[in-house]
Design an enzyme around this catalytic site. Sequence first.
Site, PDB file in Angstrom:
ATOM      1  N   LYS A 293       0.875  -1.117   0.058  1.00 31.10           N
ATOM      2  CA  LYS A 293       0.033  -0.042   0.010  1.00 31.10           C
ATOM      3  C   LYS A 293       0.674   1.338  -0.103  1.00 31.10           C
ATOM      4  O   LYS A 293       2.046   1.265   0.427  1.00 31.10           O
ATOM      5  CB  LYS A 293      -0.847   0.021   0.916  1.00 31.10           C
ATOM      6  CG  LYS A 293      -0.292  -0.180   2.481  1.00 31.10           C
ATOM      7  CD  LYS A 293       0.029   1.333   3.432  1.00 31.10           C
ATOM      8  CE  LYS A 293       0.647   1.163   4.466  1.00 31.10           C
ATOM      9  NZ  LYS A 293       1.265   2.312   5.024  1.00 31.10           N
TER      10      LYS A 293
ATOM     11  N   ASP B 284      -3.427  -2.570   9.322  1.00 32.65           N
ATOM     12  CA  ASP B 284      -3.216  -2.514   7.617  1.00 32.65           C
ATOM     13  C   ASP B 284      -3.661  -3.877   7.370  1.00 32.65           C
ATOM     14  O   ASP B 284      -4.084  -4.111   5.863  1.00 32.65           O
ATOM     15  CB  ASP B 284      -1.805  -2.257   7.285  1.00 32.65           C
ATOM     16  CG  ASP B 284      -1.377  -1.078   7.715  1.00 32.65           C
ATOM     17  OD1 ASP B 284      -2.385  -0.092   7.971  1.00 32.65           O
ATOM     18  OD2 ASP B 284      -0.236  -0.701   7.462  1.00 32.65           O
TER      19      ASP B 284
HETATM   20  P1  ATP Z   1       3.593  -0.591   8.278  1.00 30.02           P
HETATM   21  O1  ATP Z   1       3.914   0.259   7.253  1.00 30.02           O
HETATM   22  O2  ATP Z   1       2.446  -1.667   8.242  1.00 30.02           O
HETATM   23  O3  ATP Z   1       4.093  -0.051   9.717  1.00 30.02           O
HETATM   24  P2  ATP Z   1       6.220  -1.578   7.177  1.00 30.02           P
HETATM   25  O4  ATP Z   1       5.723  -1.901   5.862  1.00 30.02           O
HETATM   26  O5  ATP Z   1       7.150  -0.452   7.382  1.00 30.02           O
HETATM   27  O6  ATP Z   1       4.983  -1.638   7.955  1.00 30.02           O
HETATM   28  P3  ATP Z   1       7.188  -4.523   7.229  1.00 30.02           P
HETATM   29  O7  ATP Z   1       7.612  -4.919   6.161  1.00 30.02           O
HETATM   30  O8  ATP Z   1       5.667  -4.894   7.440  1.00 30.02           O
HETATM   31  O9  ATP Z   1       6.972  -2.988   7.634  1.00 30.02           O
HETATM   32  O10 ATP Z   1       7.810  -5.061   8.434  1.00 30.02           O
HETATM   33  C1  ATP Z   1       8.186  -4.631   9.851  1.00 30.02           C
HETATM   34  C2  ATP Z   1       8.833  -5.609  10.800  1.00 30.02           C
HETATM   35  O11 ATP Z   1       7.892  -6.527  11.038  1.00 30.02           O
HETATM   36  C3  ATP Z   1       9.847  -6.173  10.123  1.00 30.02           C
HETATM   37  O12 ATP Z   1      11.211  -5.523  10.411  1.00 30.02           O
HETATM   38  C4  ATP Z   1      10.237  -7.743  10.535  1.00 30.02           C
HETATM   39  O13 ATP Z   1      10.942  -7.677  11.724  1.00 30.02           O
HETATM   40  C5  ATP Z   1       8.383  -7.790  10.997  1.00 30.02           C
HETATM   41  N1  ATP Z   1       7.822  -8.810  10.298  1.00 30.02           N
HETATM   42  C6  ATP Z   1       7.240  -9.683  10.631  1.00 30.02           C
HETATM   43  N2  ATP Z   1       6.556 -10.555   9.936  1.00 30.02           N
HETATM   44  C7  ATP Z   1       6.858 -10.019   8.810  1.00 30.02           C
HETATM   45  C8  ATP Z   1       6.778 -10.529   7.299  1.00 30.02           C
HETATM   46  N3  ATP Z   1       6.018 -11.526   7.144  1.00 30.02           N
HETATM   47  N4  ATP Z   1       7.302  -9.704   6.311  1.00 30.02           N
HETATM   48  C9  ATP Z   1       8.051  -8.614   6.494  1.00 30.02           C
HETATM   49  N5  ATP Z   1       8.452  -8.289   7.985  1.00 30.02           N
HETATM   50  C10 ATP Z   1       7.831  -8.899   9.068  1.00 30.02           C
END
Ligand code: ATP
Length: 294
Positions: A11, A137
Amino acid sequence: MQSVTVRAPAKVNLQLSVGPAAADGFHELATVFHAVSLFDDVVATAAEDITVSLENPDPTVPLDGDNLAARAAHALAAHTGTDAGVHLRLVKRIPVAAGMAGGSADAAAALVACDALWGTGLSRDELSELGAELGSDVPFALMGGTAIGTGRGTLLWVFAVAEDGLSTPAVYRECDRLRERSGVPVPDLATDEALMAALRAGDAKAVGAALSNDLQEAAISLQPALAQTLGAAVELGALGAVVSGSGPTVAFLVRSSEAGLDVAVGLTAMGLCRDVKRAGSPAPGAKVVTVARV
Ligand code: ATP
């Protein structure tokens, strides 16, 4: 034995307005989510226990019960009372810890995949309720499209994925700190009428002009190079640019695929980011792409 592959989208927030921090540390938000065609795949295969593997190993993604896909499978098993297990193989294309909700996409995909594999037959609404407990999300990753208002037309994006990640709680803390320091009152939360009208009209130029994110200043404060990446938007001919979620990915809205190529080439040449991805939007939510006998 069957395998089910489910694909779920990343997203971008077209608007992200942040209210004051509540007592529990969480902030009220007014936001417009928009799913883009950068997808993670989750391949679910019947197994004894609930386990996770990554097609491309990444030390920042947990492989134990903390992985959001594993948490989703456990939540579905507990809710439905099934004792079935699953192996979840994650094919990650959404940048990790980049503000593009990759973990939430995997959780949404795991819910849909396990529901199909185990034959538990939950409705989208029931999956969405389970998903909401895993992360705010996740229901959106199940649904796709645009979370508020009904847009039309396709938007084209280029994403500049920064070298280092940013911690979401640290960016919110920095947002609070900067606001306290400047003494500017926290704005009232409302979705932006200009953005809604632009989405309804399918007017990419107006959407580009209306992109906003209250966390952008905080993300720049923690990663000053983001200012340069954002500043390149005009020079490279983008319709608009905004930090995605808590960053550090910067999303550029472009008018055509040729313009997108120009932005991607320009960003690569400027050496401002680790990776450049291109996508269209709005993209569909988590859905089964293949069911195979293995
Ligand atoms: P958001 O924008 O929803 O706050 P994000 O997109 O910045 O999150 P994600 O890629 O969802 O970040 O990952 C955040 C943290 O979640 C990662 O650093 C990791 O340690 C943990 N995590 C747990 N499960 C997963 C997964 N399936 N894929 C990626 N990260 C994961």
